[in-house]
Design a protein around this motif. Sequence first.
Motif, PDB file in Angstrom:
ATOM      1  N   ARG A   1      11.666  29.947  36.005  1.00  0.00           N
ATOM      2  CA  ARG A   1      12.668  28.951  36.484  1.00  0.00           C
ATOM      3  C   ARG A   1      12.403  27.708  35.639  1.00  0.00           C
ATOM      4  N   ASN A   2      13.256  26.545  36.012  1.00  0.00           N
ATOM      5  CA  ASN A   2      13.347  25.380  35.098  1.00  0.00           C
ATOM      6  C   ASN A   2      13.137  24.209  36.031  1.00  0.00           C
ATOM      7  N   LEU A   3      13.217  23.058  35.153  1.00  0.00           N
ATOM      8  CA  LEU A   3      12.944  22.012  35.834  1.00  0.00           C
ATOM      9  C   LEU A   3      13.760  21.631  37.308  1.00  0.00           C
TER      10      LEU A   3
ATOM     11  N   VAL B   1       5.512  25.179  32.305  1.00  0.00           N
ATOM     12  CA  VAL B   1       6.241  25.776  31.251  1.00  0.00           C
ATOM     13  C   VAL B   1       7.536  26.076  31.987  1.00  0.00           C
ATOM     14  N   PHE B   2       8.884  25.819  31.409  1.00  0.00           N
ATOM     15  CA  PHE B   2      10.027  26.083  31.931  1.00  0.00           C
ATOM     16  C   PHE B   2      10.597  27.080  31.179  1.00  0.00           C
ATOM     17  N   ASN B   3      11.601  27.920  31.700  1.00  0.00           N
ATOM     18  CA  ASN B   3      12.719  28.779  30.873  1.00  0.00           C
ATOM     19  C   ASN B   3      11.786  29.694  29.837  1.00  0.00           C
ATOM     20  N   CYS B   4      10.931  30.068  30.401  1.00  0.00           N
ATOM     21  CA  CYS B   4      10.132  30.954  29.293  1.00  0.00           C
ATOM     22  C   CYS B   4      10.216  32.637  29.863  1.00  0.00           C
ATOM     23  N   GLN B   5      10.904  33.400  29.073  1.00  0.00           N
ATOM     24  CA  GLN B   5      11.134  34.794  29.477  1.00  0.00           C
ATOM     25  C   GLN B   5      11.553  34.766  30.864  1.00  0.00           C
TER      26      GLN B   5
END
Length: 236
Positions: free
Chosen positions: A168-170, A161-165
């Motif tokens: 971090r992201n890919l 899961v990325f960019n949630c609350q």
Amino acid sequence: MNNEDRFSRYSRQIFIEEIGLEGQKKIMNAKVLVIGAGGLGSPVIQYLAAAGTGTLAVADFDTVELHNLNRQVVHTEHSVGISKVESAGQFVKSLNHQVNFTGHQLKMDDANAEELISGYDIIVDGSDNFRTRYLINDTCVKLGKPLVYGSILGFSGQVAVFNCQGSRNLRDIFPEPPSDEYIPDCDSLGVLGALPGIVGSMMANLALEIMTGLPVPVNKLTLINTFNWTFQTVDF
């Protein structure tokens, strides 16, 4: 469908203490975009439609081919030759007519990504190439959209899961996509048909947890190896 029938249909979700009626209402109000109606997208579409997702959108530009059918289970032999979006829409309608299905027959690119993604609450990446994955990731970061990510090859898969609350992201774990000459794919190396079902089901579960406000694993990449049957979580 009256309230009694609706309760009966979703009762096994409603009976879960952490979901209940309020959680089911959140699912039925959610707007989810699944990018790719292939091996990963198929089980995601199946389970999000079955769960009663309010608006379920699917974006894909491809048509169904015979070799897709070992893993892309929303499509049938009768779907061969028609667009995957149309085939997915027929599947959703037959499974759950209450779901508002929206089809986007297109190839995602720099010109349309932001407009497409902006209309949805949660994005699920079932794409099959690195360029699209990074475009989806970067657009979700720009727009503040939570992203459920998955990939598969052979016997192996990844889920995150990325960019949630604020997570971090890919690019925080893989800053740049690999060079084209080093990119393996299912066309050349294959994929065992049940693997996308496992990984896609995990992605659907994560999407439902985000919809209902349940905790999800962030800043973690889950590695699945079905050849040795091992599951490993990597923090990043």
